[in-house]
Design a protein around this motif. Structure first.
Motif, PDB file in Angstrom:
ATOM      1  N   ARG A 164      54.860  61.482  45.289  1.00 26.49           N
ATOM      2  CA  ARG A 164      53.845  61.631  46.558  1.00 26.49           C
ATOM      3  C   ARG A 164      52.540  61.165  46.402  1.00 26.49           C
ATOM      4  O   ARG A 164      51.911  60.607  47.272  1.00 26.49           O
ATOM      5  CB  ARG A 164      53.991  63.218  47.095  1.00 26.49           C
ATOM      6  N   VAL A 167      52.150  57.161  46.309  1.00 34.21           N
ATOM      7  CA  VAL A 167      52.627  56.679  47.627  1.00 34.21           C
ATOM      8  C   VAL A 167      51.383  56.849  48.315  1.00 34.21           C
ATOM      9  O   VAL A 167      51.036  56.112  49.200  1.00 34.21           O
ATOM     10  CB  VAL A 167      54.084  57.278  48.336  1.00 34.21           C
ATOM     11  N   ASN A 171      49.057  53.989  50.002  1.00 35.66           N
ATOM     12  CA  ASN A 171      48.995  53.905  51.483  1.00 35.66           C
ATOM     13  C   ASN A 171      47.266  53.656  52.004  1.00 35.66           C
ATOM     14  O   ASN A 171      47.217  52.859  52.744  1.00 35.66           O
ATOM     15  CB  ASN A 171      49.747  54.817  52.179  1.00 35.66           C
ATOM     16  N   LEU A 374      54.807  51.186  49.877  1.00 31.50           N
ATOM     17  CA  LEU A 374      55.597  52.079  48.896  1.00 31.50           C
ATOM     18  C   LEU A 374      56.243  51.167  48.101  1.00 31.50           C
ATOM     19  O   LEU A 374      56.417  51.165  46.696  1.00 31.50           O
ATOM     20  CB  LEU A 374      56.747  52.862  49.694  1.00 31.50           C
ATOM     21  N   GLN A 375      57.257  50.108  48.627  1.00 32.74           N
ATOM     22  CA  GLN A 375      57.855  49.255  47.641  1.00 32.74           C
ATOM     23  C   GLN A 375      56.956  48.234  46.901  1.00 32.74           C
ATOM     24  O   GLN A 375      57.364  47.826  45.631  1.00 32.74           O
ATOM     25  CB  GLN A 375      58.860  48.370  48.516  1.00 32.74           C
ATOM     26  N   ALA A 378      55.851  50.232  43.735  1.00 31.70           N
ATOM     27  CA  ALA A 378      56.810  50.883  42.906  1.00 31.70           C
ATOM     28  C   ALA A 378      56.639  50.361  41.472  1.00 31.70           C
ATOM     29  O   ALA A 378      57.087  51.286  40.556  1.00 31.70           O
ATOM     30  CB  ALA A 378      57.996  50.820  43.487  1.00 31.70           C
ATOM     31  N   TYR A 397      61.462  58.812  44.741  1.00 32.59           N
ATOM     32  CA  TYR A 397      60.282  58.078  45.340  1.00 32.59           C
ATOM     33  C   TYR A 397      60.652  57.631  46.581  1.00 32.59           C
ATOM     34  O   TYR A 397      59.539  57.518  47.554  1.00 32.59           O
ATOM     35  CB  TYR A 397      60.204  56.664  44.353  1.00 32.59           C
ATOM     36  N   THR A 400      59.432  60.262  49.788  1.00 33.73           N
ATOM     37  CA  THR A 400      58.077  60.462  50.096  1.00 33.73           C
ATOM     38  C   THR A 400      57.693  59.748  51.576  1.00 33.73           C
ATOM     39  O   THR A 400      56.825  60.556  52.269  1.00 33.73           O
ATOM     40  CB  THR A 400      56.890  59.891  49.233  1.00 33.73           C
ATOM     41  N   LEU A 401      58.356  58.889  51.763  1.00 34.95           N
ATOM     42  CA  LEU A 401      58.388  58.258  53.379  1.00 34.95           C
ATOM     43  C   LEU A 401      59.599  58.550  54.125  1.00 34.95           C
ATOM     44  O   LEU A 401      59.575  58.674  55.389  1.00 34.95           O
ATOM     45  CB  LEU A 401      58.027  56.912  53.327  1.00 34.95           C
TER      46      LEU A 401
END
Length: 414
Positions: A164, A167, A171, A374-375, A378, A397, A400-401
């Motif tokens: 979390r 991410v 963001n 996110l992607q 990673a 992972y 989280t979204l």
């Protein structure tokens, strides 16, 4: 600051000294964001602040000292925001405050009242001992971000809070790439809609996590060229655009620099080719998920899970946006445009999911940008992912979204 020539001058405590030093750091941050730390020059920084090069070297003896100071300023700024956020009483309130502090900073930048911070993409390309000091500072930022969720009750909670935190940080770092599309008076709305995605996710209550792995195998038309692209992608992800030299890429493959130029004419061409390969991989995952059919929730979760598995496996990772600062402006713009077209496809899937009732009613454009962050990021969590079974790492992972940053685990993979 180590390496600062001004420490010998005895006037570093005066307001005039601090004002000039701050102006130099701000100019250095702008140069780093546009050209990377290795591409920044004293002459460019001096031009931005209306000084000559000798005046800049009075404050910082070497370019590396100036870059390190700009990065440390960013790290210190992040720590102050995190400490302020920790004053709130619950994880949700802390994350909301941290996001609000970031948005307030971006409002001031847009209004011309503050200058941007240096992005941290080049930390690993710095020289020792600066690199060790800066990476230690980054780890402290990560630890304090993870602490927003409070003391972990178990190792599983430590792993989850780490996902979390990563991410959330990514963001907030990705925000400047797309926030400029909104008017300043819309920033409050953007903040509220982004927090809604972070807090509650995309899944409707009871939505199951059951992604179907997508077959991404395909025959390479030029295997030798593909090997160069993969080696370059890994190195650029780890060291940044300037840190991943042609010599290092060739050494990874145990070939000569001449072999590199047999496949590609220049380094910029290499980075562009790496981006294209990455974008094609994401677009192919989205297309395969649509061909598979099912609900749009199923399609989205399958595409995201497949791409996270690719990132964690490290065999053929996606290129991080950290390489953008090394590219010519027009090429950089083209790459960001392609990224945004992929985000729009995610947004379309989310909109269709909302319409059919398989996803929550969210701002699909903002949620899609959150998914891109996110992607994209990673790859940096591959060591974290390797401490557990791959499927668990992907699920945790993604949660989280897809399920939100405060889910209790009863409705999602967290």
């Amino acid at each position: 600051m180590a390496g600062s020539a001004a420490a010998e001058g005895g006037d570093q405590g005066t307001p005039r000294f601090r004002q000039k030093r701050d102006a130099i750091l701000a100019a250095a941050a702008e140069a780093i964001n546009e050209q990377s730390a290795k591409g920044m020059t004293f002459a460019d920084v001096a031009r931005r602040v209306g000084l000559n090069t000798t005046s800049v070297t009075y404050y910082f003896k070497r370019k590396e000292d100036l870059a390190a100071a700009a990065f440390e300023h960013t790290l210190d700024y992040l720590l102050v925001m995190l400490d302020t956020a920790m004053e709130a009483s619950t994880p949700s309130e802390r994350v909301r405050r941290y996001l609000a502090l970031n948005m307030a900073r971006l409002r001031r930048i847009e209004a011309g009242a503050e200058r941007p911070l240096a992005v941290l993409s080049d930390l690993r390309a710095m020289e020792e001992p600066m690199k060790a000091r800066l990476l230690s500072g980054w780890r402290e930022v990560f630890r304090r971000t993870r602490a927003l969720w409070g003391p972990p009750a178990s190792r599983a909670h430590t792993d989850l809070y780490g996902a979390r935190a990563h991410v959330l940080l990514e963001n907030t770092f990705w925000l400047p790439a797309w926030l400029h599309r909104y008017e300043l008076d819309q920033y409050d709305r953007v903040e509220a809609r982004l927090f809604d995605v972070l807090a509650h996710g995309l899944a409707v209550p009871g939505a199951a996590w059951s992604p179907i792995p997508l077959d991404m195998a395909h025959e390479e038309r030029e295997p030798g060229r593909a090997a160069f692209l993969l080696a370059a992608t890994r190195l650029i992800n780890e060291l940044g655009y300037r840190g991943a030299s042609v010599q290092r890429i060739a050494s990874q493959l145990n070939v000569t620099k001449g072999s590199f130029y047999h496949h590609l004419d220049a380094k910029d061409e290499l980075v562009i080719a790496c981006y294209r390969r990455s974008f094609e991989t994401v677009a192919a995952a989205q297309a395969h998920a649509d061909e598979m059919g099912g609900t749009h929730w199923q399609r989205l979760s399958s595409a995201v899970a497949t791409l996270l598995d690719i990132q964690f496996a490290e065999r053929a990772p996606l290129l991080r946006t950290t390489a953008l600062s090394g590219l010519p402006p027009q090429v950089r713009t083209a790459m960001v445009d392609r990224s945004n077209s992929i985000a729009r496809r995610y947004a379309g899937t989310i909109m269709d999911g909302v319409a059919e009732g398989s996803m929550r009613a969210v701002d699909a454009l903002i949620a899609a940008q959150a998914l891109m962050a996110l992607q994209n990021a990673a790859f940096d969590m591959r060591k974290w992912a390797n401490t557990m079974p791959r499927e668990r790492a992907v699920a945790m992972y993604a949660s989280t979204l897809l399920y939100g940053m405060f889910a209790d685990g009863r409705t999602g993979p967290a």
